[in-house]
Motif scaffolding. Structure first.
Motif, PDB file in Angstrom:
ATOM      1  N   GLY A   1       0.818  -1.217   0.000  1.00  0.00           N
ATOM      2  CA  GLY A   1       0.000   0.000   0.000  1.00  0.00           C
ATOM      3  C   GLY A   1       0.844   1.254   0.000  1.00  0.00           C
ATOM      4  O   GLY A   1       1.731   1.410   0.820  1.00  0.00           O
ATOM      5  N   GLY A   2       0.575   2.140  -0.956  1.00  0.00           N
ATOM      6  CA  GLY A   2       1.294   3.394  -1.007  1.00  0.00           C
ATOM      7  C   GLY A   2       2.634   3.325  -1.726  1.00  0.00           C
ATOM      8  O   GLY A   2       3.230   4.347  -2.024  1.00  0.00           O
ATOM      9  N   ALA A   3       3.124   2.096  -2.013  1.00  0.00           N
ATOM     10  CA  ALA A   3       4.422   1.986  -2.692  1.00  0.00           C
ATOM     11  C   ALA A   3       4.280   2.176  -4.195  1.00  0.00           C
ATOM     12  O   ALA A   3       5.245   2.453  -4.890  1.00  0.00           O
ATOM     13  CB  ALA A   3       5.067   0.635  -2.407  1.00  0.00           C
ATOM     14  N   ASP A   4       3.066   2.024  -4.702  1.00  0.00           N
ATOM     15  CA  ASP A   4       2.854   2.185  -6.139  1.00  0.00           C
ATOM     16  C   ASP A   4       2.659   3.664  -6.440  1.00  0.00           C
ATOM     17  O   ASP A   4       1.555   4.139  -6.633  1.00  0.00           O
ATOM     18  CB  ASP A   4       1.669   1.339  -6.623  1.00  0.00           C
ATOM     19  CG  ASP A   4       0.429   1.505  -5.768  1.00  0.00           C
ATOM     20  OD1 ASP A   4       0.568   1.838  -4.573  1.00  0.00           O
ATOM     21  OD2 ASP A   4      -0.682   1.321  -6.287  1.00  0.00           O
TER      22      ASP A   4
ATOM     23  N   GLN B   1      -9.369  -1.768   8.521  1.00  0.00           N
ATOM     24  CA  GLN B   1      -9.786  -0.474   7.963  1.00  0.00           C
ATOM     25  C   GLN B   1      -8.562   0.323   7.516  1.00  0.00           C
ATOM     26  O   GLN B   1      -8.546   0.905   6.432  1.00  0.00           O
ATOM     27  CB  GLN B   1     -10.553   0.337   9.007  1.00  0.00           C
ATOM     28  CG  GLN B   1     -11.943  -0.193   9.293  1.00  0.00           C
ATOM     29  CD  GLN B   1     -12.725   0.721  10.219  1.00  0.00           C
ATOM     30  OE1 GLN B   1     -12.161   1.646  10.824  1.00  0.00           O
ATOM     31  NE2 GLN B   1     -14.017   0.473  10.325  1.00  0.00           N
ATOM     32  N   ASN B   2      -7.532   0.316   8.358  1.00  0.00           N
ATOM     33  CA  ASN B   2      -6.321   1.064   8.002  1.00  0.00           C
ATOM     34  C   ASN B   2      -5.634   0.473   6.790  1.00  0.00           C
ATOM     35  O   ASN B   2      -5.083   1.199   5.965  1.00  0.00           O
ATOM     36  CB  ASN B   2      -5.351   1.095   9.185  1.00  0.00           C
ATOM     37  CG  ASN B   2      -5.872   1.969  10.300  1.00  0.00           C
ATOM     38  OD1 ASN B   2      -6.655   2.887  10.056  1.00  0.00           O
ATOM     39  ND2 ASN B   2      -5.471   1.671  11.524  1.00  0.00           N
ATOM     40  N   GLU B   3      -5.700  -0.842   6.686  1.00  0.00           N
ATOM     41  CA  GLU B   3      -5.084  -1.484   5.533  1.00  0.00           C
ATOM     42  C   GLU B   3      -5.806  -1.048   4.252  1.00  0.00           C
ATOM     43  O   GLU B   3      -5.185  -0.714   3.254  1.00  0.00           O
ATOM     44  CB  GLU B   3      -5.123  -3.006   5.712  1.00  0.00           C
ATOM     45  CG  GLU B   3      -4.259  -3.771   4.739  1.00  0.00           C
ATOM     46  CD  GLU B   3      -5.060  -4.317   3.593  1.00  0.00           C
ATOM     47  OE1 GLU B   3      -4.942  -3.726   2.501  1.00  0.00           O
ATOM     48  OE2 GLU B   3      -5.776  -5.307   3.762  1.00  0.00           O
ATOM     49  N   VAL B   4      -7.132  -1.032   4.317  1.00  0.00           N
ATOM     50  CA  VAL B   4      -7.916  -0.594   3.150  1.00  0.00           C
ATOM     51  C   VAL B   4      -7.552   0.854   2.813  1.00  0.00           C
ATOM     52  O   VAL B   4      -7.354   1.218   1.653  1.00  0.00           O
ATOM     53  CB  VAL B   4      -9.427  -0.732   3.427  1.00  0.00           C
ATOM     54  CG1 VAL B   4     -10.241  -0.096   2.316  1.00  0.00           C
ATOM     55  CG2 VAL B   4      -9.808  -2.195   3.595  1.00  0.00           C
ATOM     56  N   LEU B   5      -7.432   1.674   3.858  1.00  0.00           N
ATOM     57  CA  LEU B   5      -7.097   3.080   3.645  1.00  0.00           C
ATOM     58  C   LEU B   5      -5.702   3.258   3.049  1.00  0.00           C
ATOM     59  O   LEU B   5      -5.452   4.214   2.319  1.00  0.00           O
ATOM     60  CB  LEU B   5      -7.167   3.835   4.972  1.00  0.00           C
ATOM     61  CG  LEU B   5      -8.489   4.521   5.253  1.00  0.00           C
ATOM     62  CD1 LEU B   5      -8.594   4.900   6.715  1.00  0.00           C
ATOM     63  CD2 LEU B   5      -8.638   5.771   4.395  1.00  0.00           C
ATOM     64  N   SER B   6      -4.806   2.336   3.375  1.00  0.00           N
ATOM     65  CA  SER B   6      -3.425   2.493   2.908  1.00  0.00           C
ATOM     66  C   SER B   6      -3.292   2.197   1.423  1.00  0.00           C
ATOM     67  O   SER B   6      -2.313   2.550   0.801  1.00  0.00           O
ATOM     68  CB  SER B   6      -2.494   1.568   3.691  1.00  0.00           C
ATOM     69  OG  SER B   6      -2.575   0.248   3.187  1.00  0.00           O
ATOM     70  N   ARG B   7      -4.306   1.511   0.868  1.00  0.00           N
ATOM     71  CA  ARG B   7      -4.206   1.213  -0.559  1.00  0.00           C
ATOM     72  C   ARG B   7      -4.381   2.478  -1.385  1.00  0.00           C
ATOM     73  O   ARG B   7      -5.175   3.344  -1.040  1.00  0.00           O
ATOM     74  CB  ARG B   7      -5.304   0.220  -0.967  1.00  0.00           C
ATOM     75  CG  ARG B   7      -4.884  -1.205  -0.729  1.00  0.00           C
ATOM     76  CD  ARG B   7      -5.968  -2.111  -1.262  1.00  0.00           C
ATOM     77  NE  ARG B   7      -6.518  -2.919  -0.195  1.00  0.00           N
ATOM     78  CZ  ARG B   7      -7.783  -3.308  -0.129  1.00  0.00           C
ATOM     79  NH1 ARG B   7      -8.645  -2.926  -1.051  1.00  0.00           N
ATOM     80  NH2 ARG B   7      -8.194  -4.067   0.844  1.00  0.00           N
ATOM     81  N   THR B   8      -3.640   2.537  -2.453  1.00  0.00           N
ATOM     82  CA  THR B   8      -3.682   3.718  -3.314  1.00  0.00           C
ATOM     83  C   THR B   8      -5.061   3.908  -3.914  1.00  0.00           C
ATOM     84  O   THR B   8      -5.668   2.964  -4.405  1.00  0.00           O
ATOM     85  CB  THR B   8      -2.651   3.544  -4.423  1.00  0.00           C
ATOM     86  OG1 THR B   8      -1.399   3.274  -3.817  1.00  0.00           O
ATOM     87  CG2 THR B   8      -2.545   4.778  -5.287  1.00  0.00           C
ATOM     88  N   LEU B   9      -5.522   5.120  -3.865  1.00  0.00           N
ATOM     89  CA  LEU B   9      -6.787   5.463  -4.521  1.00  0.00           C
ATOM     90  C   LEU B   9      -6.475   6.048  -5.892  1.00  0.00           C
ATOM     91  O   LEU B   9      -5.741   7.013  -6.007  1.00  0.00           O
ATOM     92  CB  LEU B   9      -7.557   6.486  -3.688  1.00  0.00           C
ATOM     93  CG  LEU B   9      -8.866   6.997  -4.290  1.00  0.00           C
ATOM     94  CD1 LEU B   9      -9.917   5.904  -4.317  1.00  0.00           C
ATOM     95  CD2 LEU B   9      -9.376   8.197  -3.529  1.00  0.00           C
ATOM     96  N   ASN B  10      -6.988   5.424  -6.927  1.00  0.00           N
ATOM     97  CA  ASN B  10      -6.678   5.896  -8.270  1.00  0.00           C
ATOM     98  C   ASN B  10      -7.757   6.830  -8.805  1.00  0.00           C
ATOM     99  O   ASN B  10      -8.904   6.631  -8.573  1.00  0.00           O
ATOM    100  CB  ASN B  10      -6.533   4.712  -9.203  1.00  0.00           C
ATOM    101  CG  ASN B  10      -5.354   3.865  -8.831  1.00  0.00           C
ATOM    102  OD1 ASN B  10      -4.213   4.296  -8.907  1.00  0.00           O
ATOM    103  ND2 ASN B  10      -5.627   2.642  -8.373  1.00  0.00           N
TER     104      ASN B  10
END
Lengths: 762, 301
Positions: free
Chosen positions: A653-656, A753-762
């Motif tokens: 998450g966030g690395a992309d 929830q935090n894991e979902v939030l950490s994913r990049t939103l495109n």
């Protein structure tokens, strides 16, 4: 059962705990009354004996019968929690044992029963029979409680029955087929006993349907609401018909699928558009149904599915090649999508398969749903998945066309194969333990392959030494995991025929063998892998900083990780600045390829070693990435101690950071022909699917053309998710995709929830 | 050949048709009050300092050779005009409070990077967009990127403020499939007030592109209280009628996402400091223009 005089008493929403105890006692007596060799008839009798405890009345608004509970102790092929035959429900304490009105006599009986089943339950037996070569390497099942590289799971999952056959033949037709086979085998033979037991359970099914029919009619008689009265009479009529006849209408078809499914205890619904195509078409032709009525009926089924609460399963597949009549099936598929759009629940998990020659309106309708905030349908690309399955499963193209998913995204060949994930491996933990020469940095205890095996790796003087040691560590675990899977099936077959499943799985009837006794056409297994991306990114950072630039040593890195990077801000920054998977970066993506190919091939090659037709990696995700992460120390990709592992096949998450196209470009590089499913979650803003729909479609189209296998989309804004954490009361309907399942965001634990939030939103 | 840029943004959906990759080049001749990319102003790298992330460890100060960074009563002070953008402090900062805008790259490498997404362009009718700053502040570099792009079969857009020599437009003309041409204010004096430059040259270039049969999208930044005037809207409408080559008129409603960057990069000009335009305002502007009879509006209300 319709002859049972006390049926009135049985059918109550919440049976009295003492009454339940006596049902369990009776069930156990039934079991004990059989010769342990006579597993087929014993199972048939037990299935019948437990019905009294399982059946619940039709509730207000239901259009179908099928509210059945799992017994606290009973026979069920796919139990909640772990179970695969005779099992104890994991919630037996809360369900039964602590009920205040349980008499001391009942409690005594229950204790005895528990003691008996803890010896006699299928899982307990299998555990005891597991040889040392398995238990020494993978001793634990408790991946959610302790640190470890690999764990075993005792369970069976992912049965996808042949519902098309069920509907084409109906119960009487199926029985006739069984009887025909029975007449060809020698009386008293194992096959004969199997067929005879199958006849018996089909008879029980007919009785169950007839019993429900009478019950519902009884309810109708006392119903004052006129419309509901008519409705109940309809339900009753449908049940009477399916008890004795082949289903003749869409409604009868739905009732038969649902009741059989819950009666058997399977949790997935196969290719429903295909199995129901002819019946729906017939009703339309006859003018006895319209789309609205179809949706009304499906809505009730969706609600019943919801009440079963199998959020990790309840898969339902629409679209794709290999359906009997695409055009007719597409109409049902559209109906299914529209129902899902309106009901907007986390089950059923609708997956849409598509291919180049398919009517595009189905795919378009799917995107319409996603645009309005549904997490369904998940999109599966036949053009990639069929050739991939051909290779991974080693089957001909015609068979590969029947590739469907169950559960969290594991592929099976529809009613032709099984593929229970019976093991999990945390690849990142394998790397961390290896770097520390066998010491688990999170506990300080020894873990994994024996210490003498490290000697040949020269104190990790080169990157290759370390990478080779990591490989050996992984291989050390995969062999026993594969063996456990095979033996688990074998042990299951020692005690169970899984009659209801065997009836509708190829080629059990023709072979005269139960599903795990040599009946199933392809006996497959799968291994869940976690931390794949973290491992690849870690190896990139190690290779770059330790071995290439030589900025610090491996031991110094181990110290940083032990300190969870506290006091190593500058080093952490260097680590974070190393290339990461998901950015279309050659070095990072190749490292991912190394990790991916190694675990996939190691796993695949174990099949023939242990006697399975296939043993394949699944890169799926439920919440195990969060759970296992919470026992995993800090890692060289910059991940802090005890935080989540990457979900599925996704970049960390966030690395992309290079945008969505770069991320998709990375995703398509991983070889899809080596595994049984790898899932991609992506979050897009609402704007993307409304304002920029054309570009969005081009984006997906290009991804799929480049070799994208599947994608699971959540359309949401980051602000919405953040606000939902603060004000859950306002977001009861916000459903997000977690990986292997969808859930209301507000119901997720904070870490997830935090894991979902950490994913990049495109 | 190399030039200086500050960002490559893939999957750009706002800078021309389809899915595009936008290249942001450094350097701009204008100083529009509302600019959301102030880091593009200078044709050299500049340091950015985010005070909120700074933990005052002063490890940056120890490596600064020019004295641009120093400690003053426990606070880090950044003297931007002394900075030579060597970048040493950035490696030292544990919190990513410091970063550099601007790096040098060759035209070929840029186009190779862009080409990673060619399949997306082909499916969506997209391509490469040069933006900035003003790309024509680096005319040779721009020319080179365009040449490389065309060689690779890419659709090309250039976003331009119009403030460059006509000869430069003439040179790139055969290599550009679409000009995203900014039109900010009517009246040269007003233009100078808002952007620090007059607009005669800009209008001449627009005229030139029109007579050269270029494909033009007229892009009009609209800033509430600044240029959302009837007079300006009338001027836009007139252009849409007078210039046949304008295939689309697009409004660019003001947003303030770039506001924080003004202070971070040490600009003496303050940010405009007004709230972003709302979607309702945008719709209203489109409606107003439609009422005036403006042709080829991007959004039909």
């Amino acid at each position: 059962m319709n002859k049972n005089p006390d049926r009135q008493r049985i059918l109550q929403a919440e049976p009295d705990p003492n009454q339940m105890t006596s049902i369990l006692h009776e069930f156990t007596q039934t079991y004990r009354s059989f010769d342990p060799e006579d597993i087929e008839m014993r199972e048939a009798a037990c299935i019948r004996a437990q019905l009294k405890g399982r059946v619940r009345p039709v509730e207000d608004g239901d259009l179908f019968a099928g509210r059945m509970m799992q017994m606290p102790i009973g026979f069920i092929p796919q139990s909640k929690g772990t179970g695969m035959g005779y099992c104890i429900h994991p919630d037996i304490d809360s369900q039964l044992l602590i009920k205040p009105d349980l008499t001391s006599e009942s409690r005594k009986i229950l204790k005895e029963l528990l003691e008996f089943w803890q010896k006699e339950g299928t899982v307990y037996k299998s555990r005891r029979k597991m040889p040392d070569e398995v238990t020494r390497v993978v001793p634990s099942e408790l991946y959610y409680l302790e640190s470890g590289i690999a764990f075993v799971l005792y369970r069976m999952s992912g049965i996808q029955l042949n519902y098309s056959k069920l509907l084409a033949l109906g119960i009487p037709g199926l029985r006739a087929e069984v009887s025909k086979y029975k007449s060809t085998v020698q009386e008293g033979s194992k096959a004969f006993r199997l067929y005879a037991a199958m006849e018996h359970v089909l008879e029980t099914f007919s009785e169950l349907a007839a019993y429900y029919a009478v019950q519902v009619l009884e309810q109708a008689r006392h119903m004052s609401d006129k419309n509901r009265k008519v409705e109940l009479e309809n339900i009753s009529r449908v049940l009477t018909n399916i008890a004795h006849k082949r289903p003749a209408t869409f409604r009868e078809g739905l009732q038969l699928i649902y009741l059989y499914n819950i009666f058997d205890g399977t949790k997935n619904y196969g290719r429903m558009d295909d199995s129901l195509a002819d019946l729906y078409h017939g009703d339309l032709q006859a003018g006895t149904i319209d789309e609205e009525e179809g949706i009304r009926l499906l809505t009730s089924i969706w609600q019943l599915m919801k009440s079963r609460d199998n959020r990790y399963d309840t898969r339902l597949i629409i679209g794709g090649r290999g359906r009997n009549n695409e055009e007719k099936a597409n109409r049902v598929a559209m109906l299914i999508l529209e129902t899902t759009r309106r009901v907007k629940e986390n089950v059923p998990q609708v997956a849409l398969r598509f291919h180049n020659d398919q009517d595009p309106s189905l795919y378009q309708k799917g995107l319409d749903l996603l645009a309005t905030g549904n997490t369904y349908p998940m999109l599966y690309n036949d053009e990639v998945n069929i050739p991939s399955a051909r290779n991974a499963f080693g089957v001909p193209h015609e068979e590969a066309e029947h590739i469907i998913q169950y559960g969290c995204g594991e592929y099976v060949l529809n009613h032709r194969s099984v593929g229970t994930p019976s093991g999990v491996i945390n690849l990142l933990q394998a790397l961390l333990v290896t770097m520390n020469r066998g010491i688990d940095p999170s506990t300080g205890k020894y873990q994994g392959m024996p210490v003498e095996r490290y000697v040949k790796y020269n104190n990790f003087q080169t990157f290759k030494d370390l990478a080779d040691a990591y490989k050996e560590q992984v291989e050390y675990h995969v062999g026993p995991l594969a063996l456990q899977e095979y033996l688990e099936y074998k042990h299951a077959a020692d005690d169970n025929a899984y009659l209801l499943s065997s009836l509708l799985m190829d080629d059990c009837l023709a072979r005269g063998k139960a599903i795990f006794d040599g009946g199933i056409r392809y006996l497959g297994g799968t291994l869940e892998t976690y931390g794949n991306t973290n491992t690849a990114d870690s190896l990139v950072a190690i290779k770059e900083l330790v071995y290439h630039q030589k900025i610090f040593t491996l031991d110094a890195l181990n110290q940083m990780l032990k300190a969870n990077f506290r006091g190593y801000g500058k080093e952490l920054k260097m680590i974070l600045n190393c290339p990461k998977y998901g950015n279309d970066h050659q070095f990072a993506d190749r490292m991912y390829g190394f990790v991916h190919d190694h675990i996939c091939k190691t796993t695949r090659d174990q099949a023939k070693e242990v006697g399975l037709d296939s043993y394949l990696v699944v890169v799926i995700n439920n919440d195990a990435n969060t759970v296992m992460g919470s026992f995993t120390a800090a890692s060289p990709d910059g991940r802090k101690a005890f935080s989540h592992l990457n979900p599925g096949n996704n970049p960390v998450g966030g690395a992309d950071k290079s945008g969505v196209t770069a991320c998709l470009n990375s995703l398509v590089k991983a070889d899809t022909t080596l595994h049984a499913g790898a899932v991609q979650n992506m979050k897009f803003s609402k704007e993307m699917l409304s304002k920029y729909r054309r570009q969005f479609e081009s984006l997906l189209q290009t991804y799929f053309e480049k070799g994208g296998s599947q994608i699971m989309l959540t359309v949401v804004s980051r602000g919405e998710l953040e606000d939902a954490q603060k004000h859950p009361e306002n977001y009861q309907n916000l459903i997000v995709r977690v990986g292997g399942f969808s859930e209301r965001f507000v119901n997720l634990p904070p870490e997830t929830q935090n894991e979902v939030l950490s994913r990049t939103l495109n | 050949m190399e030039g200086i840029l500050f960002d490559i943004q893939p999957f750009a959906l706002h800078d021309g048709p389809g899915i595009r990759t936008t290249i942001f080049l450094k350097g701009c001749p204008l100083r529009c009050q509302w600019c959301s990319n102030p880091e593009s102003f200078l044709k050299r790298s500049n340091l950015s300092y985010n005070r909120e992330k700074c933990i005052a460890c002063f490890s940056c100060v120890r490596v600064c050779e020019t004295g641009a960074l120093f400690e003053l009563s426990d606070v880090l002070v950044v003297q931007h005009d002394l900075c030579n953008a060597c970048g040493k402090c950035i490696d030292e900062c544990p919190e990513d409070a410091l970063k550099l805008y601007g790096y040098r790259e060759s035209a070929r490498n840029i186009v190779n990077e862009v080409l990673k997404d060619k399949a997306y362009f082909d499916n969506s009718g997209g391509g490469i967009t040069l933006s900035g700053g003003e790309p024509l502040m680096q005319p040779d570099f721009t020319m080179e990127i365009l040449k490389e792009s065309k060689k690779a079969g890419l659709h090309t857009c250039i976003e331009t403020c119009g403030f460059a020599a006509e000869a430069e437009y003439e040179k790139i003309l055969p290599l550009v499939d679409m000009f995203l041409f900014d039109y900010k204010a009517g009246g040269s004096e007003k233009h100078r007030l808002l952007t620090k430059q007059p607009n005669e040259l800009i209008l001449e270039n627009l005229e030139f592109l029109n007579t050269s049969m270029a494909n033009i999208v007229l892009r009009c930044p609209i800033v509430p209280g600044v240029n959302d005037t009837l007079e300006h809207f009338k001027a836009i409408t007139k252009l849409s009628h007078d210039l046949d080559q304008i295939t689309e008129v697009e409004l660019m409603p003001y947003h303030n996402y770039g506001e924080h960057k003004y202070e971070q990069i040490g600009l003496s000009e303050p940010a405009l400091g007004i709230p972003a335009a709302t979607e309702e305002q945008e719709d209203q502007w489109y409606a107003d223009l439609a009422k005036l009879g403006c042709k080829n509006l991007k959004k039909q209300i």
